[in-house]
Motif scaffolding. Structure first.
Motif, PDB file in Angstrom:
ATOM      1  N   ALA A  22       0.797  -1.220   0.000  1.00  0.00           N
ATOM      2  CA  ALA A  22       0.000   0.000   0.000  1.00  0.00           C
ATOM      3  C   ALA A  22       0.834   1.278   0.000  1.00  0.00           C
ATOM      4  O   ALA A  22       0.391   2.292  -0.527  1.00  0.00           O
ATOM      5  CB  ALA A  22      -0.940   0.005   1.204  1.00  0.00           C
ATOM      6  N   PHE A  23       2.019   1.256   0.603  1.00  0.00           N
ATOM      7  CA  PHE A  23       2.795   2.477   0.776  1.00  0.00           C
ATOM      8  C   PHE A  23       4.189   2.331   0.187  1.00  0.00           C
ATOM      9  O   PHE A  23       4.667   1.224  -0.029  1.00  0.00           O
ATOM     10  CB  PHE A  23       2.913   2.841   2.260  1.00  0.00           C
ATOM     11  CG  PHE A  23       1.594   3.044   2.943  1.00  0.00           C
ATOM     12  CD1 PHE A  23       0.814   4.143   2.665  1.00  0.00           C
ATOM     13  CD2 PHE A  23       1.130   2.122   3.868  1.00  0.00           C
ATOM     14  CE1 PHE A  23      -0.403   4.343   3.300  1.00  0.00           C
ATOM     15  CE2 PHE A  23      -0.079   2.302   4.505  1.00  0.00           C
ATOM     16  CZ  PHE A  23      -0.851   3.416   4.215  1.00  0.00           C
ATOM     17  N   ASP A  24       4.821   3.470  -0.007  1.00  0.00           N
ATOM     18  CA  ASP A  24       6.202   3.506  -0.481  1.00  0.00           C
ATOM     19  C   ASP A  24       7.015   4.445   0.387  1.00  0.00           C
ATOM     20  O   ASP A  24       6.476   5.341   1.040  1.00  0.00           O
ATOM     21  CB  ASP A  24       6.281   4.003  -1.929  1.00  0.00           C
ATOM     22  CG  ASP A  24       5.795   2.977  -2.934  1.00  0.00           C
ATOM     23  OD1 ASP A  24       5.943   1.783  -2.658  1.00  0.00           O
ATOM     24  OD2 ASP A  24       5.290   3.384  -3.994  1.00  0.00           O
ATOM     25  N   GLY A  25       8.310   4.263   0.380  1.00  0.00           N
ATOM     26  CA  GLY A  25       9.211   5.209   1.000  1.00  0.00           C
ATOM     27  C   GLY A  25       9.179   5.225   2.509  1.00  0.00           C
ATOM     28  O   GLY A  25       9.014   4.212   3.179  1.00  0.00           O
ATOM     29  N   VAL A  26       9.324   6.443   3.041  1.00  0.00           N
ATOM     30  CA  VAL A  26       9.446   6.633   4.480  1.00  0.00           C
ATOM     31  C   VAL A  26       8.174   6.219   5.208  1.00  0.00           C
ATOM     32  O   VAL A  26       8.232   5.623   6.293  1.00  0.00           O
ATOM     33  CB  VAL A  26       9.790   8.111   4.787  1.00  0.00           C
ATOM     34  CG1 VAL A  26       9.810   8.367   6.276  1.00  0.00           C
ATOM     35  CG2 VAL A  26      11.128   8.481   4.167  1.00  0.00           C
ATOM     36  N   ARG A  27       7.018   6.496   4.636  1.00  0.00           N
ATOM     37  CA  ARG A  27       5.749   6.125   5.283  1.00  0.00           C
ATOM     38  C   ARG A  27       5.667   4.611   5.483  1.00  0.00           C
ATOM     39  O   ARG A  27       5.275   4.142   6.540  1.00  0.00           O
ATOM     40  CB  ARG A  27       4.568   6.605   4.448  1.00  0.00           C
ATOM     41  CG  ARG A  27       3.240   6.279   5.098  1.00  0.00           C
ATOM     42  CD  ARG A  27       2.084   6.753   4.286  1.00  0.00           C
ATOM     43  NE  ARG A  27       2.014   8.213   4.382  1.00  0.00           N
ATOM     44  CZ  ARG A  27       1.260   8.961   3.596  1.00  0.00           C
ATOM     45  NH1 ARG A  27       0.534   8.408   2.658  1.00  0.00           N
ATOM     46  NH2 ARG A  27       1.237  10.252   3.756  1.00  0.00           N
ATOM     47  N   ILE A  31       5.510   2.829   9.276  1.00  0.00           N
ATOM     48  CA  ILE A  31       4.382   1.969   9.645  1.00  0.00           C
ATOM     49  C   ILE A  31       4.866   0.543   9.891  1.00  0.00           C
ATOM     50  O   ILE A  31       4.437  -0.121  10.836  1.00  0.00           O
ATOM     51  CB  ILE A  31       3.284   2.013   8.563  1.00  0.00           C
ATOM     52  CG1 ILE A  31       2.680   3.411   8.491  1.00  0.00           C
ATOM     53  CG2 ILE A  31       2.200   0.984   8.855  1.00  0.00           C
ATOM     54  CD1 ILE A  31       1.739   3.609   7.318  1.00  0.00           C
ATOM     55  N   SER A  32       5.782   0.089   9.074  1.00  0.00           N
ATOM     56  CA  SER A  32       6.307  -1.264   9.213  1.00  0.00           C
ATOM     57  C   SER A  32       7.081  -1.423  10.524  1.00  0.00           C
ATOM     58  O   SER A  32       6.933  -2.440  11.211  1.00  0.00           O
ATOM     59  CB  SER A  32       7.210  -1.573   8.023  1.00  0.00           C
ATOM     60  OG  SER A  32       7.294  -2.934   7.795  1.00  0.00           O
ATOM     61  N   VAL A  33       7.865  -0.439  10.876  1.00  0.00           N
ATOM     62  CA  VAL A  33       8.613  -0.501  12.136  1.00  0.00           C
ATOM     63  C   VAL A  33       7.641  -0.472  13.318  1.00  0.00           C
ATOM     64  O   VAL A  33       7.790  -1.242  14.277  1.00  0.00           O
ATOM     65  CB  VAL A  33       9.634   0.655  12.220  1.00  0.00           C
ATOM     66  CG1 VAL A  33      10.178   0.813  13.635  1.00  0.00           C
ATOM     67  CG2 VAL A  33      10.770   0.432  11.244  1.00  0.00           C
ATOM     68  N   GLY A  34       6.638   0.391  13.255  1.00  0.00           N
ATOM     69  CA  GLY A  34       5.649   0.471  14.341  1.00  0.00           C
ATOM     70  C   GLY A  34       4.900  -0.824  14.540  1.00  0.00           C
ATOM     71  O   GLY A  34       4.752  -1.317  15.671  1.00  0.00           O
ATOM     72  N   THR A  35       4.416  -1.409  13.451  1.00  0.00           N
ATOM     73  CA  THR A  35       3.692  -2.665  13.579  1.00  0.00           C
ATOM     74  C   THR A  35       4.636  -3.810  13.958  1.00  0.00           C
ATOM     75  O   THR A  35       4.225  -4.742  14.644  1.00  0.00           O
ATOM     76  CB  THR A  35       2.934  -3.006  12.287  1.00  0.00           C
ATOM     77  OG1 THR A  35       3.841  -3.029  11.188  1.00  0.00           O
ATOM     78  CG2 THR A  35       1.820  -2.006  12.026  1.00  0.00           C
ATOM     79  N   GLY A  36       5.882  -3.722  13.533  1.00  0.00           N
ATOM     80  CA  GLY A  36       6.858  -4.733  13.929  1.00  0.00           C
ATOM     81  C   GLY A  36       7.102  -4.732  15.426  1.00  0.00           C
ATOM     82  O   GLY A  36       7.203  -5.786  16.058  1.00  0.00           O
ATOM     83  N   VAL A  37       7.158  -3.544  16.012  1.00  0.00           N
ATOM     84  CA  VAL A  37       7.328  -3.433  17.466  1.00  0.00           C
ATOM     85  C   VAL A  37       6.118  -4.021  18.187  1.00  0.00           C
ATOM     86  O   VAL A  37       6.258  -4.727  19.191  1.00  0.00           O
ATOM     87  CB  VAL A  37       7.559  -1.953  17.860  1.00  0.00           C
ATOM     88  CG1 VAL A  37       7.457  -1.765  19.362  1.00  0.00           C
ATOM     89  CG2 VAL A  37       8.907  -1.476  17.355  1.00  0.00           C
ATOM     90  N   VAL A  38       4.922  -3.766  17.651  1.00  0.00           N
ATOM     91  CA  VAL A  38       3.704  -4.310  18.257  1.00  0.00           C
ATOM     92  C   VAL A  38       3.692  -5.836  18.151  1.00  0.00           C
ATOM     93  O   VAL A  38       3.325  -6.533  19.099  1.00  0.00           O
ATOM     94  CB  VAL A  38       2.444  -3.699  17.604  1.00  0.00           C
ATOM     95  CG1 VAL A  38       1.187  -4.397  18.079  1.00  0.00           C
ATOM     96  CG2 VAL A  38       2.370  -2.210  17.900  1.00  0.00           C
ATOM     97  N   VAL A  39       4.103  -6.372  17.006  1.00  0.00           N
ATOM     98  CA  VAL A  39       4.158  -7.827  16.816  1.00  0.00           C
ATOM     99  C   VAL A  39       5.144  -8.447  17.807  1.00  0.00           C
ATOM    100  O   VAL A  39       4.828  -9.452  18.463  1.00  0.00           O
ATOM    101  CB  VAL A  39       4.549  -8.186  15.361  1.00  0.00           C
ATOM    102  CG1 VAL A  39       4.957  -9.637  15.241  1.00  0.00           C
ATOM    103  CG2 VAL A  39       3.405  -7.880  14.426  1.00  0.00           C
ATOM    104  N   ILE A  40       6.320  -7.856  17.935  1.00  0.00           N
ATOM    105  CA  ILE A  40       7.317  -8.397  18.865  1.00  0.00           C
ATOM    106  C   ILE A  40       6.816  -8.305  20.301  1.00  0.00           C
ATOM    107  O   ILE A  40       6.944  -9.258  21.084  1.00  0.00           O
ATOM    108  CB  ILE A  40       8.662  -7.673  18.687  1.00  0.00           C
ATOM    109  CG1 ILE A  40       9.264  -8.051  17.333  1.00  0.00           C
ATOM    110  CG2 ILE A  40       9.628  -8.014  19.815  1.00  0.00           C
ATOM    111  CD1 ILE A  40      10.481  -7.238  16.945  1.00  0.00           C
ATOM    112  N   GLY A  41       6.220  -7.168  20.659  1.00  0.00           N
ATOM    113  CA  GLY A  41       5.710  -6.999  22.014  1.00  0.00           C
ATOM    114  C   GLY A  41       4.607  -7.978  22.364  1.00  0.00           C
ATOM    115  O   GLY A  41       4.608  -8.583  23.441  1.00  0.00           O
TER     116      GLY A  41
END
Length: 56
Positions: A22-27, A31-41
């Protein structure tokens, strides 16, 4: 509590995968880093709440 953690885990995992389409670049990275942190947590939370069996 486990059911909520499983729901959060699965939803964050799906959003993480969908961001690459859905997204490209910095966005996409943010979002990927944020959801990755939630998945790990939530994964750590589920691991810590697991039932421990005596294997003796």
């Amino acid at each position: 509590m486990k059911a909520l953690l499983w729901c959060v885990f699965c939803l964050a995992l799906l959003v993480n995968v969908a961001t690459s389409f859905a997204f490209d670049g910095v966005r996409q990275v943010l979002i990927s880093v944020g959801t990755g942190v939630v998945v790990i947590g939530s994964g750590v939370g589920l691991f810590l709440m697991r039932n421990k069996r005596a294997d003796a």
